[in-house]
Motif scaffolding. Structure first.
Motif, PDB file in Angstrom:
ATOM      1  N   ALA A   1       2.285 -14.770   3.527  1.00 17.03           N
ATOM      2  CA  ALA A   1       0.942 -14.263   3.821  1.00 17.03           C
ATOM      3  C   ALA A   1       1.023 -12.835   4.358  1.00 17.03           C
ATOM      4  CB  ALA A   1       0.250 -15.178   4.825  1.00 17.03           C
ATOM      5  N   THR A   2       2.022 -12.556   5.172  1.00 20.66           N
ATOM      6  CA  THR A   2       2.203 -11.211   5.715  1.00 20.66           C
ATOM      7  C   THR A   2       2.517 -10.206   4.608  1.00 20.66           C
ATOM      8  OG1 THR A   2       2.998 -12.113   7.810  1.00 20.66           O
ATOM      9  CG2 THR A   2       3.558  -9.817   7.342  1.00 20.66           C
ATOM     10  N   GLU A   3       3.357 -10.607   3.650  1.00 18.37           N
ATOM     11  CA  GLU A   3       3.717  -9.713   2.547  1.00 18.37           C
ATOM     12  C   GLU A   3       2.524  -9.435   1.633  1.00 18.37           C
ATOM     13  OE1 GLU A   3       8.466 -10.752   2.082  1.00 18.37           O
ATOM     14  OE2 GLU A   3       6.989 -12.107   1.197  1.00 18.37           O
ATOM     15  N   MET A   4       1.543 -10.320   1.629  1.00 18.19           N
ATOM     16  CA  MET A   4       0.365 -10.152   0.784  1.00 18.19           C
ATOM     17  C   MET A   4      -0.792  -9.456   1.500  1.00 18.19           C
ATOM     18  SD  MET A   4       0.939 -11.103  -2.287  1.00 18.19           S
ATOM     19  CE  MET A   4      -0.722 -11.231  -2.926  1.00 18.19           C
ATOM     20  N   THR A   5      -0.605  -9.079   2.766  1.00 24.29           N
ATOM     21  CA  THR A   5      -1.661  -8.425   3.530  1.00 24.29           C
ATOM     22  C   THR A   5      -1.659  -6.929   3.237  1.00 24.29           C
ATOM     23  OG1 THR A   5      -1.359 -10.077   5.253  1.00 24.29           O
ATOM     24  CG2 THR A   5      -2.632  -8.145   5.845  1.00 24.29           C
ATOM     25  N   ALA A   6      -2.294  -6.563   2.124  1.00 19.90           N
ATOM     26  CA  ALA A   6      -2.404  -5.166   1.702  1.00 19.90           C
ATOM     27  C   ALA A   6      -3.391  -5.105   0.549  1.00 19.90           C
ATOM     28  CB  ALA A   6      -1.049  -4.641   1.261  1.00 19.90           C
ATOM     29  N   ASP A   7      -3.874  -3.934   0.245  1.00 18.84           N
ATOM     30  CA  ASP A   7      -4.759  -3.772  -0.911  1.00 18.84           C
ATOM     31  C   ASP A   7      -3.970  -3.782  -2.216  1.00 18.84           C
ATOM     32  OD1 ASP A   7      -7.020  -3.611   0.684  1.00 18.84           O
ATOM     33  OD2 ASP A   7      -6.939  -1.425   0.808  1.00 18.84           O
ATOM     34  N   ASN A   8      -2.709  -3.316  -2.152  1.00 19.05           N
ATOM     35  CA  ASN A   8      -1.843  -3.348  -3.327  1.00 19.05           C
ATOM     36  C   ASN A   8      -0.428  -3.691  -2.884  1.00 19.05           C
ATOM     37  OD1 ASN A   8      -0.012  -2.319  -5.558  1.00 19.05           O
ATOM     38  ND2 ASN A   8      -2.032  -2.068  -6.472  1.00 19.05           N
ATOM     39  N   VAL A   9       0.107  -4.735  -3.468  1.00 16.28           N
ATOM     40  CA  VAL A   9       1.455  -5.206  -3.150  1.00 16.28           C
ATOM     41  C   VAL A   9       2.327  -4.948  -4.379  1.00 16.28           C
ATOM     42  CG1 VAL A   9       2.847  -7.228  -2.567  1.00 16.28           C
ATOM     43  CG2 VAL A   9       0.536  -6.974  -1.616  1.00 16.28           C
ATOM     44  N   VAL A  10       3.463  -4.294  -4.180  1.00 18.25           N
ATOM     45  CA  VAL A  10       4.391  -4.039  -5.281  1.00 18.25           C
ATOM     46  C   VAL A  10       5.695  -4.776  -4.999  1.00 18.25           C
ATOM     47  CG1 VAL A  10       5.734  -2.307  -6.527  1.00 18.25           C
ATOM     48  CG2 VAL A  10       3.399  -1.796  -5.816  1.00 18.25           C
ATOM     49  N   VAL A  11       6.129  -5.566  -5.980  1.00 17.84           N
ATOM     50  CA  VAL A  11       7.417  -6.250  -5.905  1.00 17.84           C
ATOM     51  C   VAL A  11       8.357  -5.488  -6.832  1.00 17.84           C
ATOM     52  CG1 VAL A  11       8.673  -8.382  -6.362  1.00 17.84           C
ATOM     53  CG2 VAL A  11       6.356  -8.476  -5.423  1.00 17.84           C
TER      54      VAL A  11
ATOM     55  N   ASP B   1       0.810  -1.219   0.000  1.00 22.87           N
ATOM     56  CA  ASP B   1       0.000   0.000   0.000  1.00 22.87           C
ATOM     57  C   ASP B   1       0.843   1.270   0.000  1.00 22.87           C
ATOM     58  OD1 ASP B   1      -2.386  -1.436  -0.061  1.00 22.87           O
ATOM     59  OD2 ASP B   1      -2.476  -1.580   2.134  1.00 22.87           O
ATOM     60  N   GLY B   2       1.929   1.282  -0.770  1.00 22.62           N
ATOM     61  CA  GLY B   2       2.766   2.465  -0.890  1.00 22.62           C
ATOM     62  C   GLY B   2       3.719   2.693   0.268  1.00 22.62           C
ATOM     63  N   GLY B   3       3.823   1.715   1.143  1.00 20.48           N
ATOM     64  CA  GLY B   3       4.724   1.833   2.288  1.00 20.48           C
ATOM     65  C   GLY B   3       6.182   1.641   1.897  1.00 20.48           C
ATOM     66  N   SER B   4       7.049   1.690   2.884  1.00 21.15           N
ATOM     67  CA  SER B   4       8.483   1.562   2.627  1.00 21.15           C
ATOM     68  C   SER B   4       8.818   0.190   2.043  1.00 21.15           C
ATOM     69  CB  SER B   4       9.275   1.811   3.906  1.00 21.15           C
ATOM     70  OG  SER B   4       8.905   0.875   4.889  1.00 21.15           O
ATOM     71  N   LEU B   5       9.928   0.142   1.327  1.00 19.95           N
ATOM     72  CA  LEU B   5      10.383  -1.103   0.712  1.00 19.95           C
ATOM     73  C   LEU B   5      11.128  -1.950   1.736  1.00 19.95           C
ATOM     74  CD1 LEU B   5      11.667   0.430  -2.613  1.00 19.95           C
ATOM     75  CD2 LEU B   5       9.784  -1.193  -2.405  1.00 19.95           C
ATOM     76  N   ALA B   6      10.879  -3.252   1.701  1.00 22.77           N
ATOM     77  CA  ALA B   6      11.564  -4.192   2.586  1.00 22.77           C
ATOM     78  C   ALA B   6      11.981  -5.414   1.773  1.00 22.77           C
ATOM     79  CB  ALA B   6      10.627  -4.621   3.720  1.00 22.77           C
ATOM     80  N   ASN B   7      13.109  -6.003   2.134  1.00 21.80           N
ATOM     81  CA  ASN B   7      13.541  -7.219   1.453  1.00 21.80           C
ATOM     82  C   ASN B   7      12.469  -8.289   1.564  1.00 21.80           C
ATOM     83  OD1 ASN B   7      16.013  -6.123   0.766  1.00 21.80           O
ATOM     84  ND2 ASN B   7      17.108  -7.089   2.452  1.00 21.80           N
ATOM     85  N   LEU B   8      12.322  -9.083   0.508  1.00 21.25           N
ATOM     86  CA  LEU B   8      11.397 -10.214   0.562  1.00 21.25           C
ATOM     87  C   LEU B   8      11.864 -11.199   1.629  1.00 21.25           C
ATOM     88  CD1 LEU B   8      10.698 -11.037  -3.196  1.00 21.25           C
ATOM     89  CD2 LEU B   8       9.217  -9.878  -1.580  1.00 21.25           C
ATOM     90  N   ALA B   9      10.937 -11.839   2.293  1.00 25.27           N
ATOM     91  CA  ALA B   9      11.269 -12.829   3.316  1.00 25.27           C
ATOM     92  C   ALA B   9      11.971 -14.039   2.695  1.00 25.27           C
ATOM     93  CB  ALA B   9      10.012 -13.263   4.063  1.00 25.27           C
ATOM     94  N   THR B  10      11.599 -14.379   1.455  1.00 23.39           N
ATOM     95  CA  THR B  10      12.195 -15.518   0.758  1.00 23.39           C
ATOM     96  C   THR B  10      12.889 -15.012  -0.500  1.00 23.39           C
ATOM     97  OG1 THR B  10      10.424 -16.954   1.562  1.00 23.39           O
ATOM     98  CG2 THR B  10      11.705 -17.753  -0.315  1.00 23.39           C
ATOM     99  N   LEU B  11      14.189 -15.280  -0.609  1.00 24.13           N
ATOM    100  CA  LEU B  11      14.949 -14.846  -1.780  1.00 24.13           C
ATOM    101  C   LEU B  11      14.447 -15.581  -3.014  1.00 24.13           C
ATOM    102  CD1 LEU B  11      17.416 -13.101  -2.648  1.00 24.13           C
ATOM    103  CD2 LEU B  11      18.798 -15.160  -2.371  1.00 24.13           C
TER     104      LEU B  11
ATOM    105  N   ALA C   1       9.347  -4.254 -12.001  1.00 26.39           N
ATOM    106  CA  ALA C   1       8.313  -3.906 -11.018  1.00 26.39           C
ATOM    107  C   ALA C   1       7.029  -4.654 -11.362  1.00 26.39           C
ATOM    108  CB  ALA C   1       8.047  -2.407 -11.011  1.00 26.39           C
ATOM    109  N   LEU C   2       6.360  -5.137 -10.339  1.00 28.96           N
ATOM    110  CA  LEU C   2       5.097  -5.854 -10.490  1.00 28.96           C
ATOM    111  C   LEU C   2       4.135  -5.364  -9.415  1.00 28.96           C
ATOM    112  CD1 LEU C   2       3.374  -8.187 -11.699  1.00 28.96           C
ATOM    113  CD2 LEU C   2       4.385  -9.647  -9.941  1.00 28.96           C
ATOM    114  N   SER C   3       2.975  -4.871  -9.836  1.00 31.93           N
ATOM    115  CA  SER C   3       1.945  -4.438  -8.905  1.00 31.93           C
ATOM    116  C   SER C   3       0.861  -5.515  -8.847  1.00 31.93           C
ATOM    117  CB  SER C   3       1.345  -3.115  -9.365  1.00 31.93           C
ATOM    118  OG  SER C   3       0.298  -2.723  -8.507  1.00 31.93           O
ATOM    119  N   ILE C   4       0.509  -5.937  -7.632  1.00 31.26           N
ATOM    120  CA  ILE C   4      -0.489  -6.981  -7.437  1.00 31.26           C
ATOM    121  C   ILE C   4      -1.653  -6.404  -6.630  1.00 31.26           C
ATOM    122  CG2 ILE C   4      -0.944  -9.304  -6.551  1.00 31.26           C
ATOM    123  CD1 ILE C   4       2.159  -9.701  -6.565  1.00 31.26           C
TER     124      ILE C   4
END
Length: 90
Positions: A58-68, A31-41, A83-86
């Motif tokens: 599941a925690t990384e997917m808890t948002a209305d919009n997830v950007v990788v 949801d536009g928050g700060s960037l954090a490393n993925l839990a799984t490489l 970049a991928l917006s989900i």
């Protein structure tokens, strides 16, 4: 889990076979928050292919919009930025 292919930085009309992925290359923003490393490489799967397997927790997917966001951190970029917006809600 999703699979992506990364563009070869030296040959932009092709995907990069066996791209090197290092810690810090892939980050997530919720949801536009700060960037954090993925839990799984992410990993190349199957080996030797251009396919990169990205697993989001599941925690990384808890948002209305997830950007990788994928950025090769090496000085001589092997693959192009990605970049991928989900969207997770309608």
């Amino acid at each position: 889990m999703i699979y992506v292919a990364l563009q070869d930085a030296a040959n932009p009309t092709s995907f990069k076979s066996s791209p090197t992925i290092a810690a810090g290359d892939f980050k997530v923003s919720k949801d536009g928050g700060s960037l954090a490393n993925l839990a799984t490489l992410p990993v190349v799967e199957p080996a030797g292919s251009p396919l990169v397997k990205i697993v989001l927790s599941a925690t990384e997917m808890t948002a209305d919009n997830v950007v990788v966001l994928g950025v090769d951190q090496t000085a001589t970029k092997e693959w192009a930025d990605y970049a991928l917006s989900i969207p997770t809600t309608a």
